[in-house]
Every structure is written in C-alpha cells, then in structure tokens.
Scaffold this active site. Sequence first.
Site, PDB file in Angstrom:
ATOM      1  N   SER A   1      64.462  38.281 -49.741  1.00 49.85           N
ATOM      2  CA  SER A   1      64.879  38.335 -48.337  1.00 49.85           C
ATOM      3  C   SER A   1      65.090  36.962 -47.719  1.00 49.85           C
ATOM      4  O   SER A   1      66.123  36.698 -47.092  1.00 49.85           O
ATOM      5  CB  SER A   1      63.861  39.125 -47.520  1.00 49.85           C
ATOM      6  OG  SER A   1      62.585  38.490 -47.520  1.00 49.85           O
ATOM      7  N   ASP A   2      64.108  36.052 -47.859  1.00 49.52           N
ATOM      8  CA  ASP A   2      64.266  34.765 -47.173  1.00 49.52           C
ATOM      9  C   ASP A   2      65.291  33.878 -47.863  1.00 49.52           C
ATOM     10  O   ASP A   2      65.977  33.095 -47.203  1.00 49.52           O
ATOM     11  CB  ASP A   2      62.929  34.045 -46.977  1.00 49.52           C
ATOM     12  CG  ASP A   2      62.132  33.869 -48.249  1.00 49.52           C
ATOM     13  OD1 ASP A   2      62.549  34.372 -49.305  1.00 49.52           O
ATOM     14  OD2 ASP A   2      61.063  33.228 -48.191  1.00 49.52           O
ATOM     15  N   CYS A   3      65.433  34.001 -49.185  1.00 52.88           N
ATOM     16  CA  CYS A   3      66.502  33.271 -49.876  1.00 52.88           C
ATOM     17  C   CYS A   3      67.861  33.748 -49.375  1.00 52.88           C
ATOM     18  O   CYS A   3      68.795  32.954 -49.212  1.00 52.88           O
ATOM     19  CB  CYS A   3      66.400  33.476 -51.384  1.00 52.88           C
ATOM     20  SG  CYS A   3      64.881  32.829 -52.100  1.00 52.88           S
TER      21      CYS A   3
ATOM     22  N   GLU B   1      68.274  32.355 -45.668  1.00 52.02           N
ATOM     23  CA  GLU B   1      68.562  30.922 -45.623  1.00 52.02           C
ATOM     24  C   GLU B   1      69.946  30.625 -46.205  1.00 52.02           C
ATOM     25  O   GLU B   1      70.654  29.734 -45.710  1.00 52.02           O
ATOM     26  CB  GLU B   1      67.478  30.140 -46.372  1.00 52.02           C
ATOM     27  CG  GLU B   1      66.070  30.273 -45.796  1.00 52.02           C
ATOM     28  CD  GLU B   1      65.905  29.662 -44.409  1.00 52.02           C
ATOM     29  OE1 GLU B   1      66.776  28.869 -43.993  1.00 52.02           O
ATOM     30  OE2 GLU B   1      64.910  29.978 -43.728  1.00 52.02           O
TER      31      GLU B   1
END
Length: 760
Positions: free
Chosen positions: A485-487, A490
């Site tokens: 999710s955060d990859c 970003e």
Amino acid sequence: MWKLKIAEGDKNSPYISTTNNFVGRQIWEFDPNAGTAEELAEVEEARQNFYKNRHQVKPASDLIFRLQFLREKNFKQTIPQVKVEDGEEITYDTATAAMKRAAHYFSAIQASDGHWPAENSGPMYFLPPFVFCLYITGHLDTVFTAAHRREVLRYLYNHQHEDGGWGIHIEAPSSMFGTVYSYLTMRLLGLGPNDGENNACARARKWIRDNGGVTYIPSWGKNWLSILGLFEWAGTHPMPPEFWMLPSHFPLHPAQMWCFCRLVYMPLCYLYGKRFVGPITPLIKQLREELHTEPYDKINWRKVRHQCAKTDLYYPHPFVQEVLWDTLYFATEPLLTRWPLNKYVREKALKQTMKIIHYEDQSSRYITIGCVEKPLCMLACWVEDPEGVAFKKHLERIADFIWIGEDGMKVQTFGSQTWDTALGLQALLACNIVDEIGPALAKGHDYLKKAQVRDNPVGDYTSNFRHFSKGAWTFSDQDHGWQVSDCTAESLKCCLHFSMLPPEIVGEKHDPERLYEAVNFILSLQDKNGGIAVWEKAGASLMLEWLNPVEFLEDLIVEHTYVECTASAIEAFVMFKKLYPHHRKKEIENFLVKAVQYIENEQTADGSWYGNWGVCFLYGTCFALGGLHAAGKTYNNCLAIRRAVEFLLQAQSDDGGWGESYKSCPSKIYVPLDGKRSTVVHTALAILGLIHAGQAERDPTPIHRGVKLLINSQLENGDFPQQEIMGVFMRNCMLHYAQYRNIFPLWALAEYRRKVPLPN
C-alpha cells in the site's frame, strides 16, 4: 572483485522468467580478474574501516556498490563543502549548496534502470536458512562459491558480539536464535569446531552451552533444526497441514493470517506433515554433540517443546496457546499420523499444501514473498521432486536475495528498490532543480512506470487467498509481484508530480488508467477503523494474535492497519483529487475523512505516533504529520498537530538534532539514544515533521538548529554518515535501510530551502 549487475538475467534459460525484462533486478557477481590495484585498495580500506568500528556502528555504509557506481560515472563533487559555525545564520546560499551537494551525490548512485540500489537487511536469521537448504539438497558448493563463503564468514565475524554470540539483528544483544543459526552456518560452510577468526566457533559454542544449549532456541529455530536432523520433530509445536482443508472463513484457516505468516506456515506445515529430515551426515552427528548439553538419544523431546532462552523471549506464549499446542500434540497428531487418517486425510492435506506452494512460487517468479519463505519453499519443492523444474527455478532466483557490503555477504528481505526510489525521487523533486538533475528524474520516472504491477496474481487468485495486485507497486520490483500500500501511494505521488513537469525533461506522464488502477488498489485496503493495511485488507480477529508462536516478534498472525501507510495514502489521494477530480470522487472523499480520523485516534499520550516500519516515534510522527498537513489540518485547527509539535520540540537534543534508539520499538515508549546523541535521519524526520506542522511560521529556531546539524554532518563528497539502524518490523526486529541517510536529509534540506524564510 564483486560487481553489482542491474536488470540482468538469462532470457534464454527455461528456469527463469520476467515480466518486464528484469527491470529492478540487482544481483552480485564475482570476477577474480576485475579491478585495478587502486579499486581493490578502496574496497579493502572500506572493509578495514568497518571492522575497526564494528562495535560502534553496526550497519554498513553500503560502500561496495557505491564505490563501483561513483567510479563508473566518474563522479566528482564540484560544489565546495559548507559548514555553519556557532552563532552563524544559515543563508539561502548555504542551504542551497548543502542540498545540491546531496542531490548530485544521490543522483550518482542511481542504477542504470532508474532505481536506487541499497542494502535492506539486518536480521541475523535471514542468511542461515539458505545455507541449511543448500546443504540438505547438495547444492551448497555450486551456489555459494569460495568467494561467497569468504563474504559470509566476513559478515559473521564482523557482527559477532564480544561475548561470542549474535543477536536476532545486528544491533541486538546476543540471542540463542541468532547464535545457533550463525554457528551452524560457519560449521556447514566448512569451519571446524575451533576454527574462525578470533576463535569465532569456540566462543559461539560456549555462549550456546552457557545459556542452556540448543533446546532453548525459539520455536522457529526448532523447526529448522528438526529439518537439519539436529532436533526431533517431537520437540516442536505441531503444524498440521490439515488447516488448509478447513473452510476459508474458519478462524484457524491460514487465509485469515497475515500473508507473511501464512506463507511461512505453508511450506513449514508441508515439511512437518511429512516429518522431513535431511541426510544425517557425520557433520550433523558431530553438531548434535556440540550443541546439546546432554546426549542426543537421552533428550526428552516432549519436555523441551516450550523451552525458550530468556535472551530471546519477547512475546511469551499465552496460556490459551499452550493449551492449543498440547491438544494438537497429544490428541490430534497421533490420530492424523495413523491409518486410516494418515492416508485419507494427511496425504490429501499435503497435496493441497503443495499445490498452494506451487501457486505462490509461480505468482512471484520463484522469488516468493520474502527471504524467510524462500528457502522453505525451495526445500519443499526439492522434497517433492529433487530433479523437478520447480526446484531448478528456485535456484535461479537465489541471487536476487544476496547483497554484498563492506561488512560481508548478507541476505536481503527481498529488496527495497521501489520503496527507496519513490522516496528518493520525492526528495529530488523537492529540490526544485529539475534542470540540473533531469536525467536522474527521467530515469527514475521511467523505472516507476515499468515497475508498476500490470496484472493480478495468476489464475484464480481468490481461491488461493490472494488480494488483487493490478495497479499496485511492490516494495522491490515488478517480478516480485506482491502489492504494497505505501509503496503504491508513494509511487503514485511521484507519478503525479512528474505529470506536472516538462515531458522533454522527465519523460511522458504515466497513463491515467494506470493511476486509476493504483487508486483502486489503495481504496480496497481501507479498514472500518479508517486505516489501511500493507499487503491485504485487515479484518481477521485480533484475538488470533494470541496464537503467535514466534517468541521474539509480535503482531504477526493477522494483518493490521498502520499509521504510516494511511498517511502516505492521504497525501497521494489529496494530490490525485486535484489532478483527476472525477475518478471515484465520493469514495476518495469518504476515504480521506476516515483516514484522518484514524491517524488522530492513533496518536499516543505524549503526542507522538508509533512507527511500525521505522525507528520509531520520530518516524511515525513525521509520516502522520505529513498526512494531516496534506488533508488541510494545521497547528491552529488540529489539537493532534499541536501535541505532536510539543513532542518533537521536547525530544530535540542539545546539539540541535534528534536521535532515537531502536529500543523504542520493542518497548513502545520513546527512548532517546545514549547521551542524547543525534542522527542525521532522525533529525531530518523531525525537521520534516515540524515543517509539515507550520513551525517555520511560528518559530523557526528549532528547525534552523536541526538543519545546522545536517549541514555540518555532510561528508566531503555529499554523502551523509551511516549511523544507527532505522527500520523495523513486527515490533522487535530491525532492518537496515542504507539509503535513508541520503534520502531524508536531502528531503529535509530541500523542504527547508523551499519553505523556511532564509537571508540571502
């Protein structure tokens, strides 16, 4: 001489495949004839410097690949170094010089395919299972050459503590788990019981025996020792493969587990169900004598099942878990291993398990989800068919996990290529010097476009308990395939930034349909509490954490929601909504409302946020403030921001910087470094957090003091010094993110120069 190869692979081999021409792949090769005398001397100097300081600075500076890249690009720092004296104001020119020096250096260590390579390791239990598996299968000598062995031993010698042991990670005190694994690695690689630099083997063996012997290794270690023939399966907790045959909504079905937990259980339960034991060689027999404190045939295996050394015990097993293990051990397993159930139930369960193993292997191009799972899945394939194609495909992907540093050879999680690249590109973009670093930005943009996952897992992925992945980005490369999710958030932010820049400099903007797919993926992960998970949607009962069998980690049975991931998603969606206001508009607005509320609810009593993936409260607070700021929250209208600012200002050290111990992570309480020392990464995180919170408009003095420390810490070539370890997972195990010392100080300097008023 070791050299890092980028985006390479044998496209004609039937045993390796790729989805995007190996973009993002990073593998090391040893050429005994490579390197000039000067180059070899540089490498040796880096090794010696690490060795001399190994007890003071545990993480390596990742100099082997950096020296290579800087040579290949003929990099010379042309901007003079700047310093800020006591009582001196930081001018715009000084900040610009420090920022540009950092940006030019960082651009020079970019790979040819656009990503930023880096070590992503630290745990001492990543490498040994690869050695164990290759020893059992008879491939140790062919996969790990003499050059590999030298580097493995160098790594073990460098990270052995003065008491003879090794921790579960490079900064942790000695543990039974780390010491037994490291000792076995040395012995299986050919060292005798009293060999090794500084009596490494004898000192390690003494530590093991002084702490009760190998029966006190945590349960995870007992499994591998049973596979090796150094333990009996009767001394382990049962792992019945029959759980795969339960309805998938049943609480104990592996589908309810966090994906990493599920995919460790998957091959382990297969090996357990078969009671597989590797060949009992003379060396294995000798190791039984060396590691146990009583004769092997006299050990009461039933009694040692629950033993765990105090040095390793972070998460004691609750009573309900002990009851479950004993029920399975005394009641269930005796039935499932006798006729007729062994034939009609156990065999069917093993076939079902192996089918899922093959599915996961194929979906990840035999990389698997991570380095803990890789050797287990590889061994399971060998047990099924030693000459099979699956095992041969596994062998081809071992290279993807190996990393060489000045401290030796280690095994990576699975690589942080995309994560480091997405963060690094945002740091460069914040510099606002596109004309100077256009080629680096263009290559990074191209990498992200090629690294995005284009398809869902193969076949009927829902029947194999997988979440969809189309549109996501992974932590590493596209071939890995596991959505994060955060990859994704970003990377999405980067692509949106690039869409607003001249295409003749940074390349054509990403296809909007691909951006929509990324948004769809992130939206799918929001939990009812407003937060988002990492890999798959959270939702299983948190009570299942009572069944966590791993004594040295916590919160690993089910997927959870995380502040950092949620904050990254908020920032991405706020930017996306401005540029693409019509795609799933209402859902994004609802997402943001709930996500902001989640972040505010997760704030701790002292005003900080716990960092689940970085050390720790400074890391979590930086991300949380970034998310709140993007959502329109300010110091004046948000109590959470005011409390966070108070936390950051109180945590500032006398030298103007910030520094936090990794011990904050397991203790869940903010712990400053000894002597209130500062690090460049923590200082940068705090500066970014304060800028998000509007501190520059109220009183920029704390920010100036922090930036002064960053500028004065910068090295002659534009790099920053490697200091403490900065990553974490599952509360108690640290990860070394070697690029953080470049990314976050650069980002902080860039935001400082853009947003804090400075004299010319």
